[in-house]
Design an enzyme around this catalytic site. Structure first.
Site, short mmCIF file in Angstrom:
data_model
loop_
_atom_site.label_atom_id
_atom_site.label_comp_id
_atom_site.label_asym_id
_atom_site.label_seq_id
_atom_site.Cartn_x
_atom_site.Cartn_y
_atom_site.Cartn_z
N ASP A 26 57.41 70.91 45.49
CA ASP A 26 58.27 71.55 46.49
C ASP A 26 57.97 73.05 46.66
O ASP A 26 58.87 73.88 46.66
CB ASP A 26 59.76 71.40 46.14
CG ASP A 26 60.22 69.96 46.00
OD1 ASP A 26 59.43 69.05 46.30
OD2 ASP A 26 61.37 69.75 45.58
N CYS A 83 58.35 63.65 47.54
CA CYS A 83 57.49 63.73 46.35
C CYS A 83 56.63 62.50 46.12
O CYS A 83 55.40 62.57 46.12
CB CYS A 83 58.35 63.99 45.12
SG CYS A 83 59.34 65.48 45.21
#
Length: 491
Positions: free
Chosen positions: A48, A87
């Site tokens: 992230d 993710c």
């Protein structure tokens, strides 16, 4: 006579076994010969991290000296994209070279989400192992099944402490044959608990009182941080961004330690290093979206065999290109038709590149409760987003919903979230067409503008072609096109 026949049969069997062993040994020897002069490769993947939080990408506040040094010695891509700002889905693409809609990697792997790659997919790690590389992973894994994404060694360390991770990688770095190290941090992902108490407390982003062993705590004042224009410039946003910066600086220190170990092992000149992130910063408007802050990411590559560094490359590359590129750099042969991406090895150190101006993105789930398939094509100045489930509210990841950055807007019934209205963020049109050159903030949707009707139809045609070539099941949503659908009968 029977004794002679029996002895002859035994002799033949022994010869066969010997031949098989010889073949096996020849195969192993061939693999070792193939990679004997191949480079070591480190693929460093943060969790992230957007282009908003790196000195080399223009942020004068954040302290990332080690990653900035990598950029000064290598190549910094300014148009690098993941294919899904989630993710697990993103990581499956990084390690397979195929879009998640074609491999079953539709969303998260862990807990009750349980999406998993099809068994027949050949991953980057498996291919490199077969070619004779030592493959090792450390930190965040977040893909399945393990048989598809298999590594020779699994290293253990706190994935929030990249210095500890780097130290745990020393034996691999000192291996006596070429290695592939998949180094994945948990930083700067949001930290637990996701639901703060009180509600307006900033998330920790993995930071903790007292810090981590071997890591200098670098703390930022919320008044000094840079607030991207897609976020509201509020007290809550600034406090959370300050925590995010601190987590990024911890990554940088671990990266620096990893480079120290490479130097001590005498392998700086024989190791290719990639630095990337799986998706954009963990804030609403970036992560889980296919807007630029969610999918346009840092990508820094250093190939020590190249004499020149500090190059800025504006070619559009995608994480679906990474597996074929790394195999190409490792001198491992492959069939290009097995991948949806293509190797960009030959253009990495080029400053002016032609023919690299188109990429695609494909997002279907984040959490299993977040069904919102989106497909994207970017070509030249234009970007088209197809919100396939546009009749649904745009779904929130659980950690982003609880974020004080969002709650400050939601609880106070504010009209705007950054440059978008809350209504526009929550309810998307079927098509969003943007001119990224004139409108980098993606705030002016041209899809309903008759002036751009021809452009819209051209981009739709490119998207359909992409879906057909990559066997996207969601192709059926174009006028119930069932050309990719099976019979439903096992033959």
């Amino acid at each position: 006579m029977k004794l002679i026949k029996t002895f002859s049969l035994i002799l033949v069997l022994m010869l066969c076994v010997g031949c098989n062993n010889l073949t096996d040994n020849q195969d192993k020897g061939h693999a070792e010969n193939v990679i004997s002069n191949s480079p070591n490769i480190i693929l460093f993947v943060s969790d992230d991290h957007g282009t908003d939080a790196l000195g080399s990408y223009g942020n004068p506040i954040i302290k990332t000296p080690n990653l900035d040094k990598l950029a000064s010695e290598g190549v910094r891509f300014t148009n690098a994209y993941c294919t899904s700002a989630s993710c697990a889905a993103s990581r499956s693409v990084i390690l397979s070279g195929q879009f998640g809609h074609a491999t079953g990697s539709y969303g998260h792997v862990h807990d009750y989400h349980h999406f998993s790659t099809f068994d027949g997919v050949q991953s980057l790690s498996n291919r490199l192992s077969d070619a004779g590389y030592l493959t090792a992973r450390i930190g965040k894994y977040h893909v399945a099944p393990e048989a598809v994404y298999l590594f020779d060694e699994v290293l253990e360390a706190d994935p929030r402490n990249t210095v500890e991770m780097a130290n745990a990688s020393k034996n691999v770095i000192n291996a006596n044959k070429p290695f592939f190290l998949y180094f994945c941090t948990d930083d700067p992902h949001r930290g637990h608990p996701f639901n703060p108490d009180p509600w307006d407390a900033p998330n920790t982003f993995g930071n903790k009182e007292g810090g981590y062993a071997g890591v200098e705590q670098i703390v930022y004042d919320p008044k000094d941080v840079l607030v991207p224009d897609f976020l509201p410039d509020t007290k809550e946003s600034r406090e959370e961004i300050a925590q995010y910066y601190q987590s990024v600086s911890r990554i940088d220190q671990g990266f620096g330690k990893l480079m120290e170990h490479l130097k001590d092992a005498g392998k700086l000149d024989t190791t290719i290093v990639f630095y990337i992130s799986d998706n954009g910063m963990a804030f609403p408007g970036a992560k889980t979206t296919v807007y630029e802050p969610g999918i346009k990411l840092p990508c820094i590559i250093k190939d020590p065999t190249k004499p020149k560094g500090g190059i800025v490359n504006d070619a559009r590359i995608s994480w679906v290109d990474l597996t074929p590129t790394i195999l190409d750099m490792a001198n491992v042969s492959f069939n290009a038709d097995e991948f949806h991406g293509k190797s960009f090895k030959d253009i990495i150190y080029e400053e002016k590149v032609e023919g690299w101006d188109k990429i695609y993105a494909s997002h279907t789930f984040h959490e299993i409760t977040m069904y919102y398939p989106m497909r994207v094509v970017i070509d030249g100045d234009y970007k088209l987003i197809w919100n396939i489930a546009y009749r649904l509210d745009y779904p929130f990841a659980s950690d982003l919903w609880a974020a004080s950055t969002w709650q400050a807007i939601y609880r106070n019934d504010e009209e705007y979230f950054g440059k978008r209205t809350v209504k526009d963020y929550m309810f998307r049109p079927e098509f969003e067409l943007f001119n990224l050159t004139k409108d980098p903030s993606e705030s002016i949707n041209l899809a309903e503008n008759d002036t751009y009707r021809e452009t819209l139809e051209s981009m739709k045609a490119k998207m359909k072609d992409f879906q057909l070539k990559t066997k996207d099941p969601w192709l059926i949503m174009w006028d119930h096109d069932s050309s990719l659908q099976g019979t439903g009968v096992n033959l």
